[in-house]
Design an enzyme around this catalytic site. Sequence first.
Site, mmCIF file in Angstrom:
data_model
loop_
_atom_site.group_PDB
_atom_site.id
_atom_site.type_symbol
_atom_site.label_atom_id
_atom_site.label_comp_id
_atom_site.label_asym_id
_atom_site.label_seq_id
_atom_site.Cartn_x
_atom_site.Cartn_y
_atom_site.Cartn_z
ATOM 1 N N LYS A 135 27.806 27.017 63.600
ATOM 2 C CA LYS A 135 28.704 25.995 63.289
ATOM 3 C C LYS A 135 27.677 24.576 61.962
ATOM 4 O O LYS A 135 28.309 24.346 60.919
ATOM 5 C CB LYS A 135 29.669 25.381 64.238
ATOM 6 C CG LYS A 135 30.505 25.674 64.703
ATOM 7 C CD LYS A 135 31.118 25.053 66.349
ATOM 8 C CE LYS A 135 32.117 26.090 67.585
ATOM 9 N NZ LYS A 135 32.076 25.047 68.142
ATOM 10 N N GLN A 152 31.574 20.038 71.573
ATOM 11 C CA GLN A 152 31.601 21.499 72.057
ATOM 12 C C GLN A 152 32.313 21.454 73.892
ATOM 13 O O GLN A 152 31.216 20.974 74.685
ATOM 14 C CB GLN A 152 29.859 22.490 71.713
ATOM 15 C CG GLN A 152 30.100 23.600 72.175
ATOM 16 C CD GLN A 152 30.748 24.498 71.582
ATOM 17 O OE1 GLN A 152 31.117 24.239 70.211
ATOM 18 N NE2 GLN A 152 31.983 25.250 72.079
ATOM 19 N N ASP A 198 38.782 19.849 65.546
ATOM 20 C CA ASP A 198 39.240 21.126 66.131
ATOM 21 C C ASP A 198 40.527 20.978 67.237
ATOM 22 O O ASP A 198 41.487 22.128 67.145
ATOM 23 C CB ASP A 198 37.967 20.737 67.460
ATOM 24 C CG ASP A 198 36.664 21.679 67.867
ATOM 25 O OD1 ASP A 198 37.342 22.395 67.001
ATOM 26 O OD2 ASP A 198 36.112 21.367 68.761
#
Length: 291
Positions: A51, A95, A118
Site C-alpha cells: 500500500k 491494518q 477503508d
Amino acid sequence: MVRIDGTAVAAKVIDEIKVRVATLAARGVTPGLAVVLVGDNPASRAYVRSKDKKAAELGLFSLKKELPTTTSQDELLRLVAELNADPRIHGILVQSPPPPHIDESAIVRAIDPRKDVDGFHPENVAKLALEDPTGFVPCTPLGCLRLLEAAGIATAGKHAVVVGRSMIVGKPMALLLMRRGTDATVTIAHSRTRDLPAITRQADILIAALGKPLFLTAEHVKEGAVVIDVGINRISDSAHPKGYRLVGDVDFESVAPRCAAITPVPGGVGPMTIAMLMQNCVQAAEATPAG
Ligand code: NDP
C-alpha cells in the site's frame, strides 16, 4: 471461459487516479495516506508495504507508521488523533488485524470518517446502506464490483450469492450488489447456512469470501456462472521457493471450466483492493475544502 484479469483492470484504475492526482496537484493538493501497522504479522506487513509503495508510485504523500506489538490502545488512539488533525493526511488506515489487546472497533470509530478510506467507520457503513455517495465504500467489495463492470457483466436482475458476511467483504458486497443501479437480487450465505451447494448453484454471480482455501468446488457452481474469488489463503507447497503458495476460496481448476467468467488468485481481486484504496484516498483529498 473468460479469465478476469484483475492486474490489468487495476492498472487502468491507477491510470485514472493519476489524472485525478494531477488535477489535485494543479490545485496545490497532494493526497496523503497514513498506513499504520501494529505488530509484526507477516501478511499484514506485506499488505502495508505494498500500500505504501503504490501510494509513493502515484505521487501521494505516504506516511507509514510501524508500531511494536506492545503498543497500548491509548497510544494507538493518540496516534489516530494526531493523524486526524494532520492536514497533510487525507486517508488513514490501521491494518487489520491488530494484536488481541487492541479493541479494533474502538480504533475504527476514532478515525475521522472523512479520512476513513477503508470505509469501516459506522458513519460510512450507514452511508453505504443509505446509498449516500459521499461515504467511503470498503476497498475489496468496491474492487469486485469494478471487476464485474470491467468484464462487461450485467448485474441487473441477476441472482448474486455472496458467501461470507464479514463487515470487510461480505456485507458491503451484498449492499453494493443490491443498490439501485446495480440491481442484483442478493443472497448471503455464512457458516450456518444449510446445504450451501444448493444455494450457491442458484448464483448467476457467485462471490466467494469465506477464507477457506479451495472450498468451493464444481458442485457449488452452476454452468455459465460468473465467479469472483475474494479469498487469499496461504497453503504450504514445498515445490514453491517460499514454501507456500496463494490460493483462493474457490478450487479454480474444477470450477473454471463451468464458468462464463472467473477471477484467478493471485491476479484477481487482490490488485483491485489496493487500487480502490488509492481511489478512496484521492476521493478524500478531492472532498477536502481548499485552503
Ligand atoms: P472472515 O473470516 O471475517 O469472514 C468469513 C465469512 O465466511 C464469515 O461470515 C463466515 O461465516 C463465512 N464462512 C466461513 N466458513 C464458511 C463455510 N464453511 N460456509 C459458508 N460460509 C462460511 O473473512 P473476511 O471476510 O475478512 O475474508 C474472507 C476471505 O477474503 C479471506 O480469504 C481473506 O483472506 C480474503 N480477503 C481478501 C482481500 C483481497 O484483497 N483480495 C481483502 C480482504 C479479505 P460466519 O459469519 O458464520 O462465521
